[in-house]
Design an enzyme around this catalytic site. Sequence first.
Site, PDB file in Angstrom:
ATOM      1  N   CYS A  66     -13.236   9.235  17.807  1.00 45.45           N
ATOM      2  CA  CYS A  66     -12.339   8.373  18.576  1.00 45.45           C
ATOM      3  C   CYS A  66     -12.169   7.113  17.735  1.00 45.45           C
ATOM      4  CB  CYS A  66     -12.985   8.042  19.917  1.00 45.45           C
ATOM      5  SG  CYS A  66     -12.152   6.703  20.803  1.00 45.45           S
TER       6      CYS A  66
ATOM      7  N   GLU B 122     -13.278  -2.482  24.368  1.00 48.43           N
ATOM      8  CA  GLU B 122     -12.076  -3.229  24.770  1.00 48.43           C
ATOM      9  C   GLU B 122     -12.425  -4.534  25.486  1.00 48.43           C
ATOM     10  OE1 GLU B 122      -8.982  -0.888  26.501  1.00 48.43           O
ATOM     11  OE2 GLU B 122      -8.600  -0.026  24.523  1.00 48.43           O
TER      12      GLU B 122
ATOM     13  N   ASP C 247      -1.306   5.060  18.539  1.00 45.27           N
ATOM     14  CA  ASP C 247      -2.556   5.233  19.288  1.00 45.27           C
ATOM     15  C   ASP C 247      -2.277   4.904  20.755  1.00 45.27           C
ATOM     16  OD1 ASP C 247      -5.313   5.566  19.876  1.00 45.27           O
ATOM     17  OD2 ASP C 247      -5.633   3.416  19.750  1.00 45.27           O
ATOM     18  N   SER C 248      -3.200   5.310  21.612  1.00 43.39           N
ATOM     19  CA  SER C 248      -3.055   4.978  23.027  1.00 43.39           C
ATOM     20  C   SER C 248      -3.162   3.468  23.240  1.00 43.39           C
ATOM     21  CB  SER C 248      -4.134   5.687  23.831  1.00 43.39           C
ATOM     22  OG  SER C 248      -5.410   5.333  23.336  1.00 43.39           O
TER      23      SER C 248
ATOM     24  N   CYS D  97      -5.309   8.411  16.838  1.00 39.88           N
ATOM     25  CA  CYS D  97      -5.964   8.502  18.152  1.00 39.88           C
ATOM     26  C   CYS D  97      -6.660   9.854  18.197  1.00 39.88           C
ATOM     27  CB  CYS D  97      -4.886   8.417  19.238  1.00 39.88           C
ATOM     28  SG  CYS D  97      -5.500   8.761  20.904  1.00 39.88           S
TER      29      CYS D  97
ATOM     30  N   HIS E 185     -11.601   4.177  18.497  1.00 39.83           N
ATOM     31  CA  HIS E 185     -12.223   2.950  19.019  1.00 39.83           C
ATOM     32  C   HIS E 185     -13.669   2.801  18.531  1.00 39.83           C
ATOM     33  CE1 HIS E 185      -8.921   2.628  21.864  1.00 39.83           C
ATOM     34  NE2 HIS E 185      -9.468   1.580  22.456  1.00 39.83           N
TER      35      HIS E 185
HETATM   36  N1  DGL Z   1      -7.934   5.775  20.927  1.00 38.13           N
HETATM   37  C1  DGL Z   1      -8.393   6.833  21.813  1.00 38.13           C
HETATM   38  C2  DGL Z   1      -9.002   7.934  20.959  1.00 38.13           C
HETATM   39  O1  DGL Z   1      -9.171   7.787  19.756  1.00 38.13           O
HETATM   40  C3  DGL Z   1      -9.413   6.327  22.801  1.00 38.13           C
HETATM   41  C4  DGL Z   1      -8.846   5.542  23.941  1.00 38.13           C
HETATM   42  C5  DGL Z   1      -8.206   6.407  25.002  1.00 38.13           C
HETATM   43  O2  DGL Z   1      -8.929   7.122  25.728  1.00 38.13           O
HETATM   44  O3  DGL Z   1      -6.995   6.382  25.085  1.00 38.13           O
HETATM   45  O4  DGL Z   1      -9.336   8.973  21.480  1.00 38.13           O
END
Ligand code: DGL
Length: 296
Positions: free
Chosen positions: A188, A157, A14-15, A77, A190
């Site tokens: 997403c 976050e 993931d990012s 992600c 998150h």
């Molecule tokens: N984890 C990213 C997603 O699911 C969100 C955070 C980001 O923008 O990198 O899209």
Amino acid sequence: MTKINILPNIAFFDSSQGGLTVWENVLKRFPNLNTQYLGDNARCPYGNKSQETITRYASEATLYLASRNALLLIIACGTASSVAAKELQHLFKLPIIGIVEGFCKFVASLLQDKTRTVAVLGTKFTVRSNRFNEELGANGVEKVWARACPLFVPLVEEGISQGPMVDAACDMYLWDIPEDTKVVMLACTHYPRLTLPIAESLERRLGKTVIYKSIDGDWVLKLGSKEQNDPIYLVESSLPIVNFVEQFIVSNQYENILNHGEKQVLCTDSPEQFESIARFFTSIPLPKVEAVEIQT
Ligand code: DGL
């Protein structure tokens, strides 16, 4: 790149920390699975970067994880799955799965009446990519309403997952969600930390009961003040991923080589900063987080 002595594993990427919501759900089903998780916190967020940049970052992460005995890579992600997964599947021999395909298929299966709206909440780039619209369309869904919710990631976050700021952000993004919405997708990784305020905002706007479909079963998050017989389903991406992992293990007869419970958690910037945010995304105790260099 040197081959490191790590047990065969399932890798997650993931990012940053959001993908830990997927990692956690996979481990809930398979507590002894060998896993490695890489969060690219040095370069997060991906959600407002270009397709070329996201694809390059994701390719570097894939190469890195493949060199560490990964048998399967899960792109946990929403953004990288929408933008880069197809290209990575062409470029690498390693089996790679993103969140889009299985998630859209699952949502289509929930939608008895294919003319009802499916709402997709994601990052700017996920929405701009149209990937969810395409895939839902391919599964027979006729109406898709997609909304970028860029404030959600920084709020989560910062550990802010409830209260007036979150409610205001939810209401701002959902004020015009169509009346006939049947399923709301958290596109997403998150966003599962915001399920309750999102459900409350949906109820404020549409007056309907909101049911959350999770790997632990169905939860009524909010009872509708106007309508209780036509609930809205709020869904996150983990469930189809967990089912995919199960099939992958069984069909490849990997039961015995993937069950030593080895967990590696890697990031690309400060491990302390990674850990301090990670606790908002998983209740599974993390092993010592290691900082690694993945740029090629
Ligand atoms: N984890 C990213 C997603 O699911 C969100 C955070 C980001 O923008 O990198 O899209």
